[in-house]
Design a protein around this motif. Structure first.
Motif, mmCIF file in Angstrom:
data_model
loop_
_atom_site.group_PDB
_atom_site.id
_atom_site.type_symbol
_atom_site.label_atom_id
_atom_site.label_comp_id
_atom_site.label_asym_id
_atom_site.label_seq_id
_atom_site.Cartn_x
_atom_site.Cartn_y
_atom_site.Cartn_z
ATOM 1 N N LEU A 1 0.851 -1.116 0.099
ATOM 2 C CA LEU A 1 -0.105 0.072 -0.200
ATOM 3 C C LEU A 1 0.972 1.188 0.009
ATOM 4 C CD1 LEU A 1 -2.858 -0.768 2.692
ATOM 5 C CD2 LEU A 1 -3.222 -0.164 0.163
ATOM 6 N N VAL B 1 -7.548 -5.428 -1.094
ATOM 7 C CA VAL B 1 -6.776 -4.479 -0.233
ATOM 8 C C VAL B 1 -6.774 -5.204 1.282
ATOM 9 C CG1 VAL B 1 -6.167 -2.425 0.957
ATOM 10 C CG2 VAL B 1 -7.243 -2.456 -1.410
ATOM 11 N N TRP C 1 -5.643 -4.292 4.738
ATOM 12 C CA TRP C 1 -4.880 -3.208 5.723
ATOM 13 C C TRP C 1 -4.620 -3.856 6.953
ATOM 14 C CZ3 TRP C 1 -6.263 1.611 3.533
ATOM 15 C CH2 TRP C 1 -7.061 1.699 2.542
#
Length: 80
Positions: free
Chosen positions: A41, A77, A79
């Motif tokens: 990221l 994604v 996180w």
């Protein structure tokens, strides 16, 4: 591939990964397979902020036979 990341949480995101699913598609639209690639990221992403990042997604030539093409259809994604 350009992806926008919105952090609507109360703390900054400090790490994580983005995974792209690039599909090998035949001339008649049949999906012959998916090649995944993973990148980090663009961190940090501050609380309540938005950031965009662009990546070039590549697939080895031998994975795409003559008459076929690739499409990056999936983005996920994680996180941390």
């Amino acid at each position: 591939m350009t992806v926008a990341f919105d952090n609507s949480g109360g703390t900054a995101v400090r790490s994580g990964t983005v995974t792209f699913g690039t599909h090998v598609v035949g001339a008649l639209g049949v999906d012959w397979g998916t090649v995944e690639s993973t990148v980090g990221l663009p961190v940090p992403i501050g609380a309540g902020t938005r950031t965009e990042r662009t990546w070039t997604v590549c697939v080895d030539r031998w994975r795409v036979p003559l008459g076929m093409h690739i499409e990056t259809r999936d983005v996920s994604v994680r996180w941390e």
